[in-house]
Write an enzyme that holds these catalytic residues in place. Structure first.
Site, PDB file in Angstrom:
ATOM      1  N   GLY A  21       0.773  -1.232   0.000  1.00 27.98           N
ATOM      2  CA  GLY A  21       0.000   0.000   0.000  1.00 27.98           C
ATOM      3  C   GLY A  21       0.802   1.278   0.000  1.00 27.98           C
ATOM      4  O   GLY A  21       0.239   2.371   0.106  1.00 27.98           O
ATOM      5  N   GLY A  23       2.692   2.300  -2.524  1.00 29.16           N
ATOM      6  CA  GLY A  23       2.782   2.854  -3.863  1.00 29.16           C
ATOM      7  C   GLY A  23       3.867   2.245  -4.722  1.00 29.16           C
ATOM      8  O   GLY A  23       4.327   2.887  -5.674  1.00 29.16           O
ATOM      9  N   LYS A  24       4.272   1.005  -4.412  1.00 27.40           N
ATOM     10  CA  LYS A  24       5.328   0.358  -5.207  1.00 27.40           C
ATOM     11  C   LYS A  24       4.918   0.237  -6.671  1.00 27.40           C
ATOM     12  O   LYS A  24       5.696   0.556  -7.573  1.00 27.40           O
ATOM     13  CB  LYS A  24       5.626  -1.042  -4.661  1.00 27.40           C
ATOM     14  CG  LYS A  24       6.220  -1.074  -3.285  1.00 27.40           C
ATOM     15  CD  LYS A  24       6.614  -2.487  -2.896  1.00 27.40           C
ATOM     16  CE  LYS A  24       5.451  -3.447  -2.947  1.00 27.40           C
ATOM     17  NZ  LYS A  24       4.403  -3.139  -1.962  1.00 27.40           N
ATOM     18  N   THR A  25       3.688  -0.247  -6.897  1.00 28.68           N
ATOM     19  CA  THR A  25       3.242  -0.457  -8.273  1.00 28.68           C
ATOM     20  C   THR A  25       3.171   0.864  -9.028  1.00 28.68           C
ATOM     21  O   THR A  25       3.628   0.966 -10.174  1.00 28.68           O
ATOM     22  CB  THR A  25       1.868  -1.153  -8.290  1.00 28.68           C
ATOM     23  OG1 THR A  25       1.998  -2.447  -7.703  1.00 28.68           O
ATOM     24  CG2 THR A  25       1.351  -1.299  -9.710  1.00 28.68           C
ATOM     25  N   SER A  26       2.595   1.889  -8.404  1.00 28.36           N
ATOM     26  CA  SER A  26       2.503   3.193  -9.063  1.00 28.36           C
ATOM     27  C   SER A  26       3.881   3.730  -9.406  1.00 28.36           C
ATOM     28  O   SER A  26       4.115   4.240 -10.517  1.00 28.36           O
ATOM     29  CB  SER A  26       1.763   4.188  -8.160  1.00 28.36           C
ATOM     30  OG  SER A  26       0.437   3.780  -7.934  1.00 28.36           O
ATOM     31  N   ASP A  48       4.250  -9.944  -7.937  1.00 24.02           N
ATOM     32  CA  ASP A  48       3.188  -9.980  -6.931  1.00 24.02           C
ATOM     33  C   ASP A  48       2.092 -10.933  -7.398  1.00 24.02           C
ATOM     34  O   ASP A  48       1.508 -10.733  -8.461  1.00 24.02           O
ATOM     35  CB  ASP A  48       2.612  -8.580  -6.751  1.00 24.02           C
ATOM     36  CG  ASP A  48       1.652  -8.495  -5.569  1.00 24.02           C
ATOM     37  OD1 ASP A  48       1.214  -9.549  -5.071  1.00 24.02           O
ATOM     38  OD2 ASP A  48       1.342  -7.365  -5.152  1.00 24.02           O
ATOM     39  N   THR A 505      -7.606   0.878  -7.709  1.00 25.90           N
ATOM     40  CA  THR A 505      -6.798  -0.344  -7.739  1.00 25.90           C
ATOM     41  C   THR A 505      -7.084  -1.268  -6.558  1.00 25.90           C
ATOM     42  O   THR A 505      -7.312  -2.466  -6.754  1.00 25.90           O
ATOM     43  CB  THR A 505      -5.310   0.005  -7.822  1.00 25.90           C
ATOM     44  OG1 THR A 505      -5.080   0.741  -9.028  1.00 25.90           O
ATOM     45  CG2 THR A 505      -4.458  -1.246  -7.833  1.00 25.90           C
TER      46      THR A 505
END
Length: 601
Positions: A21, A23-26, A48, A505
């Site tokens: 949560g 913000g790694k993906t963003s 992931d 998301t």
């Protein structure tokens, strides 16, 4: 890109890791878009099991490398654990399918249907990207969007564990497939380990939020990664509240919380190169928002989210949800969801409220990165706090097997058994047995389980399903028995609570989890939407814009589940018994259609 120190002299491989949560993906997607805009060819790979890279770009991305539309030079891959496992099983079984009796083929299929096989299959795809130059030669950079911390640490430990295991000449068919493939596996795992520990080839980007719990997790992550030999690390503090958000008590409290947390970060984190990224008034979905993440000026003068932030009429408060759980009597309450949505907080608040109502309650977790004791911070009458520790579970399991199965073996046999128990596959079996014990206790007391982030939990449920199938196969016709899976499928014994955030998301990810659970015969009891700005009703124009962006997500949750509790974003972190109790002292139901305009803001 100005000020983004983690992008300077970027090596070929880049890992984005940290607590769920944050913000790694963003950030991984934004980095990929920026590098592609600079003319680089980039491969963005998600490790992931609950990947949402495709959702960020609004396209379908699967288990094969595909170009990302509208971003020339960018290619993406989501390693799908189930597809990887199917391909792995086919590779192992197809060559012998016509050579062995049907019952032996069926036995091999069952052996290769567990969580261990799923993990190894996914991991083999991951290591091939690091070790097989032919797969990545066409790309200037390979970016890894990793699973939340606990699962990622497990993933990154595997190259060393499997390299040592294979170097000793071990490995059996049930874990690794045909022995003929071990040489290739040994080569790939050793190559992956070399790449991970070479700072000229691999950089770690540890992503955190400007919050004490997130910074503490980042410090623990860095310590464990250092032990693995990964030394080139950069810290990114993501989502810092801008200073000019206007007069508003909630905004002021959030800004003060962030200002106090940053100086208290561990000294080893302060020594790292650091990039601070401001919070945006929009969700980071789509290429324009991703570009703005690394260049906030790109949104200057742009349109702010329009509309009114509302809480659907039928949403209840967390206290009302506990009322419903209590009414059914003792059982298992499983808080599930992607990392970073607040599962630990919600699980602790539910358990604390039940204990304060006079019930015996066990609050425990299967999350390797969870710290329940730090969340509760108090001894509460009738509440027991524990943790399924993988290391302890593995040690106990090995000792139990050696004392039982090993008792009848000679010295040579015991040595072989001891080596076999060093297989990393042992881990999932050991944790599953502890999990089964917790499920068993829920027959006579309330057991509130804070699960690991989605992907890791699905692996645990996979092990539960494998055990159920094995027991069913062994029992004689007409025999009565109850497996852990059967308890999880019984809504009178188990209540699954999906926790999410009011953002595009996280809601999509929770919806996918609900679909995965349905395939296992499990129906969620309720959803909890955590940290809602719409429910908090802020006065700041900036926070109101963020709150307005929740509308579609809240409406979608209302369509997905008939029982939904909403928890407002709080000015202070809900840590400690008093703060957790405050979560369940909200009115049973929020005012129907509570809106910002109704509140006069």
């Amino acid at each position: 890109m100005t000020g983004a120190t983690f992008l300077a002299d970027l090596p070929r491989f880049v890992f984005f890791t940290g607590k769920g949560g944050v913000g790694k993906t963003s950030l991984a997607c934004a980095t990929a878009v920026r590098l592609a805009a600079d003319g680089k060819r980039v491969l963005l790979a998600s490790t992931d099991p609950a990947s949402n890279v495709g959702q960020v770009f609004g396209v379908t991305i699967g288990n094969t490398i595909v170009p990302v539309p509208d971003v020339p030079g960018l290619f993406a891959l989501e390693i799908d654990p189930q597809l990887a496992a199917e391909a792995y099983r086919a590779q192992a079984i197809d060559p012998v399918r016509d050579l062995l009796p049907a019952e032996e083929v069926a036995a091999m299929t069952e052996q290769l249907s567990g969580a261990c096989t799923t993990e190894i299959a996914s991991f083999s795809e991951f290591t091939s990207l690091l070790a097989d130059d032919s797969l990545t030669a066409a790309y200037d950079h390979v970016l890894f969007d990793t699973a939340p911390t606990g699962h990622t640490i497990r993933l990154l430990r595997l190259p060393g564990e499997w390299t040592a295991y294979l170097s000793d000449g071990k490995g059996d068919v049930s874990c690794l497939g045909p022995v003929a493939g071990l040489d290739r596996l040994r080569h790939d795992y050793a190559g992956a380990l070399d790449a991970l520990t070479d700072p000229s080839r691999t950089r770690l980007v540890i992503v955190t939020r400007p919050q004490r719990s997130s910074l503490a997790e980042a410090a623990r992550t860095y310590d464990e990664l250092l032990e693995l030999g990964m030394s080139d690390a950069h810290l990114v503090v993501n989502g810092r509240l801008p200073h000019d958000v206007g007069p508003d008590p909630l905004a002021a409290a959030l800004e003060e919380r962030e200002r106090a947390a940053l100086p208290d970060m561990a000294p080893r984190l302060r020594e790292l190169p650091r990039t601070t990224i401001p919070l945006l008034p929009v969700n980071t979905v789509g290429v324009p928002a991703l570009l703005a993440l690394l260049d906030a000026a790109a949104l200057a003068g742009g349109e702010q989210p329009a509309g009114e932030a509302t809480v659907p009429r039928d949403f209840i408060g967390l206290r009302a949800l506990v009322d419903d759980i209590e009414a059914d009597g003792p059982g298992l309450v499983m808080c599930m969801g992607k990392g970073g949505v607040g599962k630990t907080t919600i699980a602790a608040a539910i358990a604390l409220e039940l204990a304060q109502r006079g019930h015996d309650v066990l609050l425990t977790t299967t999350d390797p990165a969870a710290h329940l004791a730090e969340t509760v911070r108090a001894d509460v009458e009738r509440l027991t706090v524990s943790r399924i520790d993988p290391a302890e579970a593995i040690t106990e399991y090995r000792e139990r097997v050696m004392a039982g199965k090993g008792r009848s073996l000679d010295e040579a046999g015991r040595a072989v058994l001891a080596e076999d128990l060093k297989s990393p596959c042992t881990d999932e079996v050991a944790v599953f047995q502890q999990f089964s014990h917790v499920v068993f206790q829920s027959r006579r007391k309330f057991v509130v389980l804070d699960t690991a982030p989605t992907g890791h939990t699905l692996l645990l449920l996979d092990a539960t399903g494998s055990y159920h199938r094995e027991i069913t196969r062994q029992m004689s016709e007409g025999a009565r028995f109850t497996t852990p899976l059967m308890r999880l499928q019984d809504p009178h014994q188990t209540k699954v609570v999906l926790v999410t955030l009011p953002e595009t998301t996280p809601v999509l990810e929770a919806e996918e989890l609900q679909d995965d659970l349905a395939r296992a015969g499990i129906t969620p009891y309720a959803w909890v939407v955590n940290a809602s700005l719409a429910a908090a009703r802020p006065g700041s124009a900036f926070l109101r814009a963020r709150a307005a962006a929740e509308h579609d997500s809240l409406a979608r949750v209302a369509e997905l589940c008939p029982r939904v509790a909403v928890v407002p974003l709080l000015a202070s972190e809900p840590v400690g018994a008093a703060a957790l109790s405050a979560l369940t002292q909200q009115p049973a139901r929020p005012r129907p259609s509570a809106s910002l305009s109704d509140a006069g803001v």
